[in-house]
Design an enzyme around this catalytic site. Structure first.
Site, PDB file in Angstrom:
ATOM      1  CE1 TYR A 237      20.945   4.146   3.744  1.00  0.00           C
ATOM      2  CE2 TYR A 237      19.421   3.277   5.377  1.00  0.00           C
ATOM      3  CZ  TYR A 237      19.815   3.409   4.067  1.00  0.00           C
ATOM      4  OH  TYR A 237      19.083   2.798   3.079  1.00  0.00           O
TER       5      TYR A 237
ATOM      6  CG  ASP B 259      16.315   9.169  10.409  1.00  0.00           C
ATOM      7  OD1 ASP B 259      15.463   8.415  10.928  1.00  0.00           O
ATOM      8  OD2 ASP B 259      16.932   8.886   9.365  1.00  0.00           O
TER       9      ASP B 259
ATOM     10  CE  LYS C 133      15.657   0.292  10.322  1.00  0.00           C
ATOM     11  NZ  LYS C 133      16.625   1.322  10.049  1.00  0.00           N
TER      12      LYS C 133
END
Ligand SMILES: *Cc1c(COP(=O)(O)O)cnc(C)c1O
Length: 430
Positions: free
Chosen positions: A141, A236, A264
């Site tokens: 994702y 990522d 995050k």
């Protein structure tokens, strides 16, 4: 106020009652929890029940909730104004910190979310290489930007198909979707389309289909094939950045991507993202170069203060070895408990991340992960919730341990999991 009542109110005026789909509990059923506060490893529901939290806001809360130094930094910064829409000293400190800790980042730009970081990385890759196609892996994702909401098309060598209404066929067709760890398929796609491929984007440890690790040689293979074809390699690291050490996973394993996306943890629970990498590529960004990118709240002082406080604590305290021990302890504990209860489950763990997959392992890609019994996960989730333990409300996600979780918390988790799995025996015994 009860969660059920809040959810009923929310459903009238927020689509699905939630501001991000997985929070609706659709994959586990039941009413989502409403959280009023958190402290250390615990969160408190609107009913006043304390839960030990193994979701950790999906990754950022590696130091636990409301860590005092982070809260102090947020308070002090907010008291001096929350946004100026112009430059602040702290964003320079943040950029320097990131470039120091991740030596292969020559330059970084701050954005407001992981999605934005990815969006920018892809645009940069296309702008820099003057090529159009992107390769991604099934089950990874990368946020909700159009070109990443794509699933595999009918054949390997055809482009992807849109996995969300509103994403055009043309956009989806620019992305090739390959099974994680399938080096041969990558080679084949590059043999046919290499001259059109701007970049490969990959989670170097996959977290968004549950925990799936790269097979030996897989990431190295991506590095060589992109270099050979003048395509870029984008890691990522929105989940993995600062997760296994005070740097990126790429740095720890000695593979240097061209661009890195962060998010995050680097915001310590505030909205943030970052994109960084080689100077010649980063210099393509406006105002230096022709690739446009901007943000009213980018480099937001409060977010940056929370992020810096978190990153400095991680660098100083190095909780990583202990986190990894706790991860192993949890994984071995519940795997044993499942075996005793006769329930099919395997629980890979890496550092502070873990996933109890309700199927036989190993899980090496999305096709393997899909073998998991999502009903069994739902039963496990609700059983644990009744025992005041909060897991991510979906099978294909990561559980997270924070440095605030004690060994006693982990033992307690294993003991309760043992009971829950025992109760599940009747329905789910293999
Ligand atoms: C969470 C995540 C994103 C998206 O970040 P947001 O801040 O939710 O937009 C992108 N990539 C990975 C690997 C993620 O885990």
């Amino acid at each position: 106020m009860k969660s059920k009542k809040l959810f009923d109110r929310a459903k009238k005026i927020i689509p699905g009652g939630v501001n991000s789909p997985v929070r609706a509990f659709n994959s586990v059923g039941g009413t989502p929890v409403y959280i009023v506060r958190g402290s250390g490893p615990k969160i408190t529901t609107s009913e006043g029940i304390d839960l030990v939290d193994y979701c950790g806001s999906w990754g950022p809360m590696i130091l636990g909730h409301a860590r005092k130094e982070v809260v102090k930094a947020i308070r002090a910064t907010a008291a001096e104004g929350t946004s100026f829409g112009t430059n602040t000293p702290r964003e320079v400190e943040m950029a320097e910190f990131l470039c120091n800790q991740i030596p292969y980042l020559d330059m970084v730009r701050l954005v407001n979310s992981g999605t934005e970081a990815v969006m920018t990385a892809l645009r940069l890759a296309r702008g820099f290489t003057k090529k159009r196609k992107i390769v991604k892996f099934a089950g990874c994702y990368h946020g909700h930007t159009d070109s990443m909401l794509v699933s595999a098309g009918s054949g390997l060598l055809t482009g992807g198909i849109s996995s969300s209404a509103g994403v055009s066929m043309e956009t989806a067709a620019e992305t090739f979707v390959i099974q994680y760890n399938d080096t041969n398929a990558v080679t084949e796609v590059f043999r046919k389309h290499g001259k059109d491929i701007a970049a490969i984007i990959v989670e170097p440890v996959a977290g968004n289909m549950g925990l799936v690790q790269a097979a030996p040689g897989f990431l190295q293979g991506l590095r060589s094939i992109t270099a050979k074809n003048k395509s870029l390699l984008i890691f990522d690291e929105v989940i993995t950045g600062f997760r296994f050490g005070p740097t990126t996973y790429g740095r720890l394993i000695g593979i240097t991507p061209d661009l890195t996306c962060l998010g995050k943890i680097i915001g310590g629970g505030m909205p943030i993202g970052a994109i960084g990498g080689r100077a010649d590529i980063m210099r393509m960004l406006a105002p230096l170069g022709p690739v446009y990118q901007a943000g009213t709240l980018s480099g937001n002082p409060v977010a940056v203060a929370a992020g810096l406080a978190t990153l400095r604590l991680l660098k100083k305290e190095k909780p990583y070895k202990t986190l990894a021990q706790k991860g192993r302890q949890l994984s071995e504990g519940i795997t044993g408990a499942a075996r005793n209860a006769g329930i099919r489950m395997n629980c890979p763990a890496l550092g502070s991340m873990f996933t109890p997959f309700f199927c036989n392992g190993p899980v090496n890609n999305l096709a393997d992960a899909k073998k998991a019994d999502t009903k069994a996960y739902a039963a496990f989730f609700h059983g644990m919730l009744k025992n005041n333990i909060y897991l991510p409300p979906a099978q294909f996600e990561l559980g997270f341990i924070s440095s605030a979780h004690t060994s006693q918390d982990i033992r307690d988790f294993i003991e309760k999991a043992g009971k829950v799995l025992e109760d599940m025996r009747k329905t789910y015994e293999k």
